[in-house]
Scaffold this motif. Structure first.
Motif, PDB file in Angstrom:
ATOM      1  N   GLU A  31     -87.835  -9.995   6.656  1.00 41.75           N
ATOM      2  CA  GLU A  31     -86.842  -8.947   6.426  1.00 41.75           C
ATOM      3  C   GLU A  31     -87.534  -7.638   6.051  1.00 41.75           C
ATOM      4  OE1 GLU A  31     -83.921  -6.440   5.765  1.00 41.75           O
ATOM      5  OE2 GLU A  31     -83.540  -8.427   6.643  1.00 41.75           O
ATOM      6  N   MET A  32     -87.159  -6.542   6.718  1.00 39.47           N
ATOM      7  CA  MET A  32     -87.776  -5.242   6.467  1.00 39.47           C
ATOM      8  C   MET A  32     -87.408  -4.656   5.103  1.00 39.47           C
ATOM      9  SD  MET A  32     -85.471  -2.709   8.901  1.00 39.47           S
ATOM     10  CE  MET A  32     -85.900  -1.177   8.083  1.00 39.47           C
ATOM     11  N   HIS A  33     -86.214  -4.988   4.609  1.00 42.83           N
ATOM     12  CA  HIS A  33     -85.718  -4.437   3.354  1.00 42.83           C
ATOM     13  C   HIS A  33     -86.232  -5.286   2.188  1.00 42.83           C
ATOM     14  CE1 HIS A  33     -83.345  -1.921   0.892  1.00 42.83           C
ATOM     15  NE2 HIS A  33     -82.286  -2.697   0.761  1.00 42.83           N
ATOM     16  N   ASN A  34     -85.975  -4.828   0.963  1.00 42.50           N
ATOM     17  CA  ASN A  34     -86.397  -5.593  -0.211  1.00 42.50           C
ATOM     18  C   ASN A  34     -85.290  -6.485  -0.755  1.00 42.50           C
ATOM     19  OD1 ASN A  34     -84.687  -3.727  -1.335  1.00 42.50           O
ATOM     20  ND2 ASN A  34     -86.222  -2.718  -2.612  1.00 42.50           N
ATOM     21  N   GLU A  35     -84.239  -6.679   0.066  1.00 46.24           N
ATOM     22  CA  GLU A  35     -83.108  -7.503  -0.330  1.00 46.24           C
ATOM     23  C   GLU A  35     -82.530  -8.155   0.913  1.00 46.24           C
ATOM     24  OE1 GLU A  35     -81.623  -9.492  -2.359  1.00 46.24           O
ATOM     25  OE2 GLU A  35     -81.172  -7.953  -3.876  1.00 46.24           O
ATOM     26  N   VAL A  36     -81.947  -9.343   0.749  1.00 45.94           N
ATOM     27  CA  VAL A  36     -81.294 -10.008   1.871  1.00 45.94           C
ATOM     28  C   VAL A  36     -79.882  -9.439   2.044  1.00 45.94           C
ATOM     29  CG1 VAL A  36     -82.598 -12.129   1.448  1.00 45.94           C
ATOM     30  CG2 VAL A  36     -80.294 -11.877   0.470  1.00 45.94           C
ATOM     31  N   GLY A  37     -79.235  -9.824   3.125  1.00 46.20           N
ATOM     32  CA  GLY A  37     -77.840  -9.448   3.343  1.00 46.20           C
ATOM     33  C   GLY A  37     -77.627  -8.493   4.495  1.00 46.20           C
ATOM     34  N   GLY A  38     -78.633  -7.633   4.788  1.00 45.72           N
ATOM     35  CA  GLY A  38     -78.451  -6.662   5.859  1.00 45.72           C
ATOM     36  C   GLY A  38     -77.284  -5.739   5.558  1.00 45.72           C
ATOM     37  N   LEU A  39     -76.356  -5.641   6.503  1.00 43.44           N
ATOM     38  CA  LEU A  39     -75.175  -4.806   6.311  1.00 43.44           C
ATOM     39  C   LEU A  39     -74.195  -5.405   5.302  1.00 43.44           C
ATOM     40  CD1 LEU A  39     -74.551  -3.836  10.037  1.00 43.44           C
ATOM     41  CD2 LEU A  39     -75.081  -2.229   8.198  1.00 43.44           C
ATOM     42  N   CYS A  40     -74.308  -6.701   5.047  1.00 39.54           N
ATOM     43  CA  CYS A  40     -73.448  -7.364   4.061  1.00 39.54           C
ATOM     44  C   CYS A  40     -74.067  -7.165   2.680  1.00 39.54           C
ATOM     45  CB  CYS A  40     -73.302  -8.846   4.391  1.00 39.54           C
ATOM     46  SG  CYS A  40     -72.123  -9.709   3.329  1.00 39.54           S
ATOM     47  N   THR A  41     -73.774  -6.019   2.079  1.00 40.14           N
ATOM     48  CA  THR A  41     -74.505  -5.651   0.868  1.00 40.14           C
ATOM     49  C   THR A  41     -73.641  -4.887  -0.127  1.00 40.14           C
ATOM     50  OG1 THR A  41     -76.617  -4.721   0.121  1.00 40.14           O
ATOM     51  CG2 THR A  41     -75.339  -3.410   1.704  1.00 40.14           C
ATOM     52  N   SER A  42     -74.168  -4.747  -1.312  1.00 45.71           N
ATOM     53  CA  SER A  42     -73.589  -3.924  -2.372  1.00 45.71           C
ATOM     54  C   SER A  42     -74.744  -3.214  -3.058  1.00 45.71           C
ATOM     55  CB  SER A  42     -72.835  -4.785  -3.396  1.00 45.71           C
ATOM     56  OG  SER A  42     -71.969  -5.716  -2.778  1.00 45.71           O
ATOM     57  N   TRP A  43     -74.449  -2.121  -3.778  1.00 47.82           N
ATOM     58  CA  TRP A  43     -75.513  -1.433  -4.498  1.00 47.82           C
ATOM     59  C   TRP A  43     -74.948  -0.817  -5.769  1.00 47.82           C
ATOM     60  CZ3 TRP A  43     -73.657  -0.111   0.297  1.00 47.82           C
ATOM     61  CH2 TRP A  43     -72.980   1.111   0.413  1.00 47.82           C
ATOM     62  N   GLU A  44     -75.827  -0.621  -6.734  1.00 45.19           N
ATOM     63  CA  GLU A  44     -75.431  -0.093  -8.036  1.00 45.19           C
ATOM     64  C   GLU A  44     -75.694   1.400  -8.141  1.00 45.19           C
ATOM     65  OE1 GLU A  44     -75.856  -2.986 -11.627  1.00 45.19           O
ATOM     66  OE2 GLU A  44     -77.651  -3.263 -10.389  1.00 45.19           O
TER      67      GLU A  44
END
Length: 464
Positions: A31-44
């Motif tokens: 995974e290129m990002h530092n979190e799983v989920g891709g577009l299925c995500t949330s952020w603070e």
């Protein structure tokens, strides 16, 4: 034990990983990002959690075949599933309101009270909702063929009550009624009527993290911050990947779950393009592209409808796209998403990728446009919910460029295709063995279910 490399740890990649492990493979997700989920995500943002994906999720009724699949991959583990009494409130500029109730009997009564002149059409639609039981293990779905072929626009042209006609046209914002069939609306309302449509408490990232936990418990491996540069092909057979740092990883099979353009045009280097693929990625093809504006407000909005389609006095203009309505929601019913006396308001607004792409070349213009739209949105929301005016603590805007930067998604499209031709990225490239292209771009419509099923089917391809 045969090895599988899976590119992308979005929902499709996580699903493919779970089923790879369940079928006796040794799999690793990159995974290129530092979190799983891709577009299925949330952020603070400060004290607020912003959800960037799930609006409603089907398959929450134990009678649904999807319910079993969610449990196979751990998606529903330790999650409270919220079933709403209504889908949304649809409000006009002259204070008329349609409540899209979940219960079809209540909905029918409400619609008949609003527009008795359209009783025949209303009853035809609500009867179709009662007969629809997609994915049910015990009930047979009875389709009305004309509804599956007829666009929502064509159906609404038959209505005589102007408010009901307009209100029903915005049930799938930001899509227009020319972009989906009556059957799509009937299916959606039938899911709600059967308590088969829900909100997973905690939101999109919690949902994705649950699948990640299941995958790891099955013995799977995830490498984060690892962007794939190339799919390695030897004698027309996929043998592994090369990462951007030059590292090469080898496996018996490769599954790409990232967006189709990145896989076909970049990781495979333009070598396997036929006319169908070229047409799919022509600039003329319209994609469901949106931006998201979110407000963190220091007040409790529990008494405000959780989902509202709001008719605007003036269109909300983003580039050349005019939005006559906007869809807004809050999450006060979710004790994980919302802190006491704090609420998050979110709106998905239709836009165009090329507009934002041009702005992004000049960061000053890009930021200025985001600020302008934020100001306009605040005016709209303070007019509708006056108590938030002096209580806005966070403003967050995600543009199609944001989606592209974090996920590499082509055209900033949140759902892959939305087309009537059913042309999609091919699951297999005939001349390349041991390579599967999965993800929502291999389906005619995107979304969580399409992503999960695509990941599941990718492993079935190897087993066959």
């Amino acid at each position: 034990m045969k090895k599988v490399i899976i590119i992308g740890a979005g929902i499709s990649g996580l699903s493919a990983g779970c089923y790879a492990q369940k079928n006796g493979y040794d799999s690793t997700l990159y995974e290129m990002h530092n979190e799983v989920g891709g577009l299925c995500t949330s952020w603070e943002r400060e004290d607020y959690m912003i959800d960037g994906c799930i609006d409603w999720l089907i398959g929450s009724n134990p009678d649904s075949v999807l319910y079993d699949i969610y449990n196979e991959i751990g998606a529903f583990d330790d999650i409270r599933l919220v079933h709403h009494d209504y889908v949304m409130h649809i409000e006009s500029e002259n204070n008329r309101r349609l409540v899209l109730y979940s219960d079809v009997d209540r909905l029918e009564k409400h619609l008949l009270e609003l527009a008795p002149i359209d009783a025949v059409l209303i009853k035809e639609m609500t009867d179709a909702i009662r007969k629809c039981a997609l994915f049910s293990k015990t009930k047979q779905t009875i389709f009305i063929d004309k509804f599956n072929q007829m666009s929502m626009f064509e159906f609404l042209e038959q209505f005589k009550d102007p408010f009901l006609k307009e209100a029903l046209s915005v049930c799938f914002l930001p899509l227009s009624p020319k972009e989906y069939t009556v059957g799509a609306l009937i299916a959606r309302l039938s899911f709600y009527n059967r308590k088969d449509a829900c909100w997973p408490e905690g939101g999109s990232l919690v949902f994705a993290k649950n699948i990640e936990s299941k995958y790891i418990s099955l013995g799977g491996h995830i490498t984060l911050g690892a962007k794939v540069k190339k799919i390695l092909i030897d004698n027309n057979k996929a043998i592994g990947i090369e990462l951007e740092n030059g590292t090469k990883q080898y496996a018996d099979y490769v599954i790409s779950t990232i967006d189709g353009y990145s896989a076909l045009f970049e990781l495979l280097g333009d070598k396997y393009l036929d006319e169908q693929i070229k047409l799919l990625y022509s600039k003329e093809l319209k994609l469901p592209t949106s931006m998201q504006i979110s407000l963190g407000v220091k007040c409790d909005l529990s008494d405000t409808p959780h989902s509202i389609a709001l008719k605007l006095n003036q269109p909300f203009k983003v580039g050349e796209v005019n939005n006559s309505h906007i869809y807004v929601k809050h999450f006060c019913y979710d004790t994980i998403m919302s802190h006491k006396n704090k609420s998050m308001i979110t709106s998905i607004i239709k836009t165009d990728y090329t507009y934002w792409e041009a702005l992004y070349h000049n960061m000053k213009d890009y930021i200025k446009e985001k600020e302008r739209l934020a100001g306009d949105f605040v005016k709209i929301m303070t007019s509708r919910i006056p108590q938030i005016e002096s209580n806005i603590e966070v403003i967050d805007i995600a543009t199609p460029i944001t989606y592209y930067r974090y996920t590499g998604i082509w055209g900033g499209s949140y759902m892959g295709w939305w087309n009537k031709s059913k042309d999609t990225v091919p699951f297999k490239i005939p001349v390349v063995e041991n390579l599967i292209l999965a993800g929502q771009w291999t389906k005619s419509t995107g979304g969580i279910v399409s992503a999960i099923m695509s990941g599941r089917e990718s492993i079935q391809c190897f087993n066959n």
